[in-house]
Enzyme design. Structure first.
Site, PDB file in Angstrom:
ATOM      1  N   ARG A  64       0.831  -1.207   0.000  1.00 22.75           N
ATOM      2  CA  ARG A  64       0.000   0.000   0.000  1.00 22.75           C
ATOM      3  C   ARG A  64       0.867   1.259   0.000  1.00 22.75           C
ATOM      4  O   ARG A  64       2.100   1.187  -0.082  1.00 22.75           O
ATOM      5  CB  ARG A  64      -0.969  -0.016   1.180  1.00 22.75           C
ATOM      6  CG  ARG A  64      -0.327   0.088   2.552  1.00 22.75           C
ATOM      7  CD  ARG A  64      -1.371  -0.103   3.644  1.00 22.75           C
ATOM      8  NE  ARG A  64      -0.793   0.009   4.982  1.00 22.75           N
ATOM      9  CZ  ARG A  64      -1.126  -0.755   6.001  1.00 22.75           C
ATOM     10  NH1 ARG A  64      -2.026  -1.710   5.842  1.00 22.75           N
ATOM     11  NH2 ARG A  64      -0.567  -0.587   7.190  1.00 22.75           N
ATOM     12  N   GLU A 124       2.515   3.100   1.831  1.00 22.65           N
ATOM     13  CA  GLU A 124       3.189   3.234   3.125  1.00 22.65           C
ATOM     14  C   GLU A 124       4.616   2.710   3.002  1.00 22.65           C
ATOM     15  O   GLU A 124       5.532   3.464   2.776  1.00 22.65           O
ATOM     16  CB  GLU A 124       2.390   2.487   4.200  1.00 22.65           C
ATOM     17  CG  GLU A 124       2.753   2.869   5.606  1.00 22.65           C
ATOM     18  CD  GLU A 124       1.700   2.414   6.600  1.00 22.65           C
ATOM     19  OE1 GLU A 124       2.004   2.402   7.799  1.00 22.65           O
ATOM     20  OE2 GLU A 124       0.570   2.055   6.193  1.00 22.65           O
ATOM     21  N   GLU A 171      -1.507  -8.528   8.792  1.00 27.91           N
ATOM     22  CA  GLU A 171      -1.485  -7.425   9.760  1.00 27.91           C
ATOM     23  C   GLU A 171      -2.510  -7.634  10.871  1.00 27.91           C
ATOM     24  O   GLU A 171      -2.280  -7.258  12.018  1.00 27.91           O
ATOM     25  CB  GLU A 171      -1.775  -6.117   9.031  1.00 27.91           C
ATOM     26  CG  GLU A 171      -1.721  -4.873   9.885  1.00 27.91           C
ATOM     27  CD  GLU A 171      -1.847  -3.612   9.066  1.00 27.91           C
ATOM     28  OE1 GLU A 171      -1.493  -2.529   9.574  1.00 27.91           O
ATOM     29  OE2 GLU A 171      -2.295  -3.689   7.896  1.00 27.91           O
TER      30      GLU A 171
END
Length: 697
Positions: free
Chosen positions: A264, A266, A551
């Site tokens: 993503r 990030e 996650e």
């Protein structure tokens, strides 16, 4: 001729979900110096200057998150031949820039490490053409294509398919993860991107001239070129798949920086994720240089007041702006102490401790100055027990009080600092920080333990931290161990006699949970947590088809729907920290002296038919294998030269213990001592190969 292709990368590319650019600079530049040594002993130096030329090429766009656009029609033909290349080049501009900030490459660079062949081409319910690589990986797709000039190949990347089996990209947030290639035409072309990488298992082919042939695609896996040092295998295929998932998440997130996720918008070096996983990482791969480089970055980005940014390299905060205390969180900033100490334990190299000592000290002193009590940390921002399950639906921060977590880690970091000072011979600091540590522990007990010796916070993580970091008085330990076990119990509402065990811990509590249970003689419960197949558990993810660590415990829910797409990575190594418990308890390998100069072998002989572990230490290969026979257990060991091992065997019939063989090598070899105490045998051995046999009680 010498040429280079420049890309934005970390230096000036887009970083973070806010879309920040030009964080470290706003102009691309190239600095080179080539030394030529001739046979006659003379030397010529060729360096970048105003004589160099530049020209825009076929890479029209290239960013980490969004991918690359490449127009092969714009390739610079014969540029390296002075007689043939075109003259439409511009003179380079010389930029004055300080050279004293340059540092030689410290880490092993990220490389193309593996090639994965796709396993299937899928037509989804939405009629999408999707290539399945069978493994959630990090890197890019290399493909072959033939078509006309101007034809396009457009590939999009994703980690999972949705409940209906369609291509799913919502969890990428703003990241496009798209590759676009424009053909020059007439013959077969092979392409792979240059300055981007993707996190994916599935690739949607949006455009492709001709038939999509599976043989024209392959996945190129990239990660920092670390040597594999650890191997773990057992008789349970699901646990073996879990181990593979741990390793694949390490590969995918160790791309020069220990990132939180590789897909993503990030992909940042979150300090908390790094510190909870570092022990597992050290077993699986040689990460000494990897973390040395990253910890040097941490020290460079550390604030003057000793605070540590959430991510390293720091892209969120200016070192000069005023932002209060919202730059440093407990358990995240503690990477400043935990990581160098762990690297020292695994590699026995004092140099990193010496290099990081001032950073470690600044971090502890930063905490010490917070609030009005130097022995508690009860102010500022904290992530808490991140994504724990003991809080309200949709919340990221668990129920464990953040000041309890902060003070517990304050104590732990101070203890590490005192031990580091001892290793380095800093006598005054040993005294100073040992005293500080004891004062923090005393204050922790006053603040968070009731007069009757129970923790005031009734969460799993609160008990795990207090027990793991030895923050309780001895008289209060047993009752808090029992309370932890009660908090882990899951009663079947249809049959109260059926008791299972389930965790609710997040990033902070999970790495230590099973270790605490083993520490206080309840490895049986820790094993049940590992082998649990229902949500929440490690094997729940495996049974849902995970090929990396998620996650969230329920990244994919039982009904096939997803956790909140805003933060739902399917390649996130933090919960892979269970690996450290698997290696040290099931495999039984534990450090007694840094670098495995002396180590403990204490396997847990339950459930599995066999467990095999191999670790390449600084002294050589350590090997442990135990296997259940019809009426006994056989244990094979290899102890490398110039090391010593203590073998501890519990709950065995000592009368049945046999030494089947021993092959000694090097100095200090052979069996030195055997101690028998009730149902426990302790054996001190030097380097060599050994085989033992015994029966369990």
């Amino acid at each position: 001729m010498i040429g280079a292709i420049l890309g934005a990368g970390w230096y000036k590319g887009t970083l973070g979900w806010e879309g920040k650019k030009n964080i470290y600079g706003d102009r691309l530049a190239f600095l080179a110096q080539l030394h030529l040594y001739y046979a006659d002993g003379t030397e010529e130096i060729i360096s970048t200057d105003e004589k160099w030329e530049y020209k825009l090429g076929p890479i029209l766009f290239s960013e980490f998150y969004d991918g690359e656009i490449y127009d092969a029609r714009l390739e610079l033909q014969e540029w390296m031949n002075p007689a043939l290349y075109d003259k439409d080049w511009k003179k380079a501009k010389v930029i004055e820039y300080r050279k004293d900030i340059l540092v030689a490459q410290e880490n092993i660079p990220a490389r193309k490490m593996e090639v994965i062949k796709p396993v299937a081409i899928i037509t989804t319910p939405k009629r999408e053409t999707v290539i399945d690589f069978g493994q959630n990986m990090v890197g890019f797709v290399r493909f072959k294509v033939k078509g006309n000039a101007g034809d396009r190949v457009v590939l999009k990347h994703a980690e999972v398919l949705d409940k209906e089996g369609n291509f799913y990209t919502d969890n990428l947030r703003k990241a496009k993860q798209t590759i676009e290639y424009i053909l020059k035409g007439d013959y077969e072309e092979i392409f792979e991107p240059h300055f981007t990488y993707q996190g994916f298992r599935y690739v949607k082919v949006e455009e492709y001239p001709g038939k999509v042939d599976i043989n024209n695609f392959e996945g190129i896996v990239i990660y920092s070129g670390m040597e594999t040092t650890g191997e773990f295998e057992c008789s349970d295929d699901l646990v073996n798949r879990l181990q593979k998932n741990i390793v694949w998440s390490q590969k995918g997130n160790f791309v020069d920086v220990p990132t939180d996720c590789p897909q993503r918008d990030e992909r940042l070096g979150w300090t908390g994720d790094a510190q909870v996983f570092i022990k597992t990482a050290c077993f699986n791969m040689d990460v000494a240089l990897f973390f040395t480089k990253w910890l040097h970055d941490l020290a460079a980005d550390q604030f003057e007041n000793g605070g540590v940014p959430f991510v390293i390299p720091n892209i969120f905060f200016s070192k000069t702006q005023s932002f209060g205390d919202e730059h440093s969180s407990s358990a995240w900033g503690d990477a400043a102490t935990i990581c160098p100490w762990t690297i020292y334990q695994y590699y026995a190299d004092k140099r990193l401790l010496e290099q990081q000592y001032q950073s470690m000290k600044k971090w502890v002193e930063y905490i010490r100055k917070q609030g009005d009590n130097e022995y508690l940390w009860n102010t500022g921002f904290h992530f808490g027990d991140w994504v724990a399950l003991d809080t309200i639906e949709g919340s990221y921060i668990g129920a464990t009080p953040k000041d309890l977590i902060a003070t517990a880690f304050y104590a732990y970091s101070t203890w590490i600092l005192s031990q580091t000072a001892k290793v380095l011979g800093y006598v005054e600091d040993v005294e100073e920080y040992t005293k500080l540590y004891h004062n923090i522990v005393t204050e922790f007990r006053k603040e968070f333990v009731t007069p009757n010796g129970r923790l005031a916070a009734h969460t799993q993580t609160a008990h795990v931290l207090a027990l793991m970091f030895d923050l309780l008085e001895k008289k209060d330990v047993e009752k808090n161990v029992e309370m932890l076990i009660e908090l882990l119990k899951e009663i079947d509402i249809t049959d109260a006699s059926k008791v299972d065990y389930a965790l609710t811990t997040g990033f902070v509590g999970t790495p230590y949970l099973c270790h605490v249970l083993t520490k206080y003689g309840r490895s049986d419960i820790a094993l049940k947590l590992l082998l649990r197949k229902k949500y929440p558990s490690w094997l729940y993810q495996v049974l849902k088809g995970a090929t990396t660590i998620w996650e969230h415990w329920d990244g994919i829910k039982e009904d096939g729907t997803f956790w909140d797409a805003n933060m739902n990575s399917f390649n996130h190594y933090a919960y892979g920290s269970i690996g450290d418990w698997m290696y040290s308890v099931l495999g039984g390998l534990n450090i007694l002296e840094p670098g495995f100069k002396k180590f403990l072998i204490k396997p847990y002989f339950e459930y599995f038919n066999y467990v095999k572990l191999k670790y390449k230490s600084m002294y050589g290969d350590i090997f442990v294998r135990w296997e259940k026979q019809v009426n006994s257990i056989k244990l094979e060991l290899i102890v490398p030269a110039n090391t010593e091992a203590i073998v501890e065997l519990e709950k065995i019939d000592t009368d049945t213990f046999k030494i089947l063989s021993q092959e000694n090598s090097g100095s200090e070899t052979g069996i030195k001592d055997i101690t028998i105490n009730e149902n426990i045998i302790k054996i001190s051995i030097g380097s060599g190969n050994y085989k033992f046999e015994f029966k369990k009680i």
